[in-house]
Design a protein around this motif. Structure first.
Motif, PDB file in Angstrom:
ATOM      1  N   SER A 104       0.820  -1.219   0.000  1.00 37.20           N
ATOM      2  CA  SER A 104       0.000   0.000   0.000  1.00 37.20           C
ATOM      3  C   SER A 104       0.855   1.270   0.000  1.00 37.20           C
ATOM      4  CB  SER A 104      -0.941   0.004   1.200  1.00 37.20           C
ATOM      5  OG  SER A 104      -0.194   0.024   2.399  1.00 37.20           O
ATOM      6  N   LEU A 105       2.149   1.136   0.236  1.00 36.89           N
ATOM      7  CA  LEU A 105       3.019   2.302   0.333  1.00 36.89           C
ATOM      8  C   LEU A 105       3.950   2.499  -0.852  1.00 36.89           C
ATOM      9  CD1 LEU A 105       4.078   1.834   4.063  1.00 36.89           C
ATOM     10  CD2 LEU A 105       2.298   3.341   3.163  1.00 36.89           C
ATOM     11  N   VAL A 106       4.162   1.450  -1.630  1.00 35.08           N
ATOM     12  CA  VAL A 106       5.121   1.517  -2.744  1.00 35.08           C
ATOM     13  C   VAL A 106       4.398   1.244  -4.063  1.00 35.08           C
ATOM     14  CG1 VAL A 106       7.070   0.829  -1.295  1.00 35.08           C
ATOM     15  CG2 VAL A 106       5.768  -0.912  -2.506  1.00 35.08           C
ATOM     16  N   PRO A 107       5.002   1.667  -5.168  1.00 33.10           N
ATOM     17  CA  PRO A 107       4.396   1.362  -6.471  1.00 33.10           C
ATOM     18  C   PRO A 107       4.341  -0.153  -6.724  1.00 33.10           C
ATOM     19  CG  PRO A 107       6.141   3.007  -6.681  1.00 33.10           C
ATOM     20  CD  PRO A 107       6.192   2.495  -5.284  1.00 33.10           C
ATOM     21  N   ALA A 108       3.410  -0.534  -7.562  1.00 29.49           N
ATOM     22  CA  ALA A 108       3.237  -1.961  -7.877  1.00 29.49           C
ATOM     23  C   ALA A 108       4.508  -2.565  -8.470  1.00 29.49           C
ATOM     24  CB  ALA A 108       2.068  -2.154  -8.836  1.00 29.49           C
ATOM     25  N   THR A 109       5.294  -1.762  -9.148  1.00 29.18           N
ATOM     26  CA  THR A 109       6.547  -2.247  -9.740  1.00 29.18           C
ATOM     27  C   THR A 109       7.482  -2.795  -8.664  1.00 29.18           C
ATOM     28  OG1 THR A 109       6.326  -0.556 -11.441  1.00 29.18           O
ATOM     29  CG2 THR A 109       8.470  -1.609 -11.228  1.00 29.18           C
ATOM     30  N   VAL A 110       7.519  -2.144  -7.515  1.00 28.17           N
ATOM     31  CA  VAL A 110       8.380  -2.592  -6.423  1.00 28.17           C
ATOM     32  C   VAL A 110       7.908  -3.949  -5.903  1.00 28.17           C
ATOM     33  CG1 VAL A 110       9.185  -2.058  -4.089  1.00 28.17           C
ATOM     34  CG2 VAL A 110       8.996  -0.228  -5.789  1.00 28.17           C
ATOM     35  N   VAL A 111       6.613  -4.132  -5.819  1.00 27.15           N
ATOM     36  CA  VAL A 111       6.073  -5.417  -5.358  1.00 27.15           C
ATOM     37  C   VAL A 111       6.432  -6.518  -6.355  1.00 27.15           C
ATOM     38  CG1 VAL A 111       3.983  -6.681  -4.737  1.00 27.15           C
ATOM     39  CG2 VAL A 111       4.200  -4.265  -4.135  1.00 27.15           C
ATOM     40  N   TRP A 112       6.248  -6.259  -7.641  1.00 24.03           N
ATOM     41  CA  TRP A 112       6.600  -7.245  -8.660  1.00 24.03           C
ATOM     42  C   TRP A 112       8.098  -7.534  -8.654  1.00 24.03           C
ATOM     43  CZ3 TRP A 112       3.379 -10.469 -10.746  1.00 24.03           C
ATOM     44  CH2 TRP A 112       2.039 -10.126 -10.827  1.00 24.03           C
ATOM     45  N   LEU A 113       8.910  -6.511  -8.426  1.00 24.22           N
ATOM     46  CA  LEU A 113      10.359  -6.697  -8.345  1.00 24.22           C
ATOM     47  C   LEU A 113      10.715  -7.595  -7.162  1.00 24.22           C
ATOM     48  CD1 LEU A 113      13.140  -5.908  -9.457  1.00 24.22           C
ATOM     49  CD2 LEU A 113      13.104  -3.966  -7.903  1.00 24.22           C
ATOM     50  N   SER A 114      10.005  -7.431  -6.052  1.00 25.97           N
ATOM     51  CA  SER A 114      10.283  -8.281  -4.888  1.00 25.97           C
ATOM     52  C   SER A 114       9.968  -9.747  -5.195  1.00 25.97           C
ATOM     53  CB  SER A 114       9.501  -7.803  -3.665  1.00 25.97           C
ATOM     54  OG  SER A 114       8.124  -8.082  -3.776  1.00 25.97           O
ATOM     55  N   TYR A 115       8.929  -9.985  -5.988  1.00 25.49           N
ATOM     56  CA  TYR A 115       8.638 -11.360  -6.407  1.00 25.49           C
ATOM     57  C   TYR A 115       9.725 -11.890  -7.333  1.00 25.49           C
ATOM     58  CZ  TYR A 115       4.072 -11.920  -4.289  1.00 25.49           C
ATOM     59  OH  TYR A 115       3.063 -12.076  -3.387  1.00 25.49           O
ATOM     60  N   GLY A 116      10.267 -11.023  -8.177  1.00 20.19           N
ATOM     61  CA  GLY A 116      11.363 -11.433  -9.060  1.00 20.19           C
ATOM     62  C   GLY A 116      12.601 -11.829  -8.270  1.00 20.19           C
TER      63      GLY A 116
END
Length: 74
Positions: free
Chosen positions: A34-46
């Motif tokens: 909820s605090l970071v852009p969705a790109t950061v979340v996807w990067l964490s999955y990568g």
């Protein structure tokens, strides 16, 4: 945390070092979703998926090293 390997034993890079925490990167990404852009979340999955893949390849190579090569079929 697991016990340290016995003296003289081979150290597992993916289990006995800080690298193991890369496997939890997706949890951090989800925690801050909820605090970071969705790109950061996807990067964490990568990052997490790369860790899992690298660990699986490493363990597979180590397991396969103990077997003789297969004979060539004619």
């Amino acid at each position: 945390m697991s016990e340290p390997p016995p003296r003289g034993a081979e150290r597992d890079l993916f289990r006995d070092t800080w690298v193991r925490y890369l496997g939890y990167a997706n949890e951090v990404g989800e925690a801050f979703r909820s605090l970071v852009p969705a790109t950061v979340v996807w990067l964490s999955y990568g990052v997490s998926s790369s860790y899992v893949l690298a660990d699986a390849i490493d363990k597979g190579k180590k397991a396969g090293a103990g077997f003789p090569p297969l004979p060539l079929l004619d």
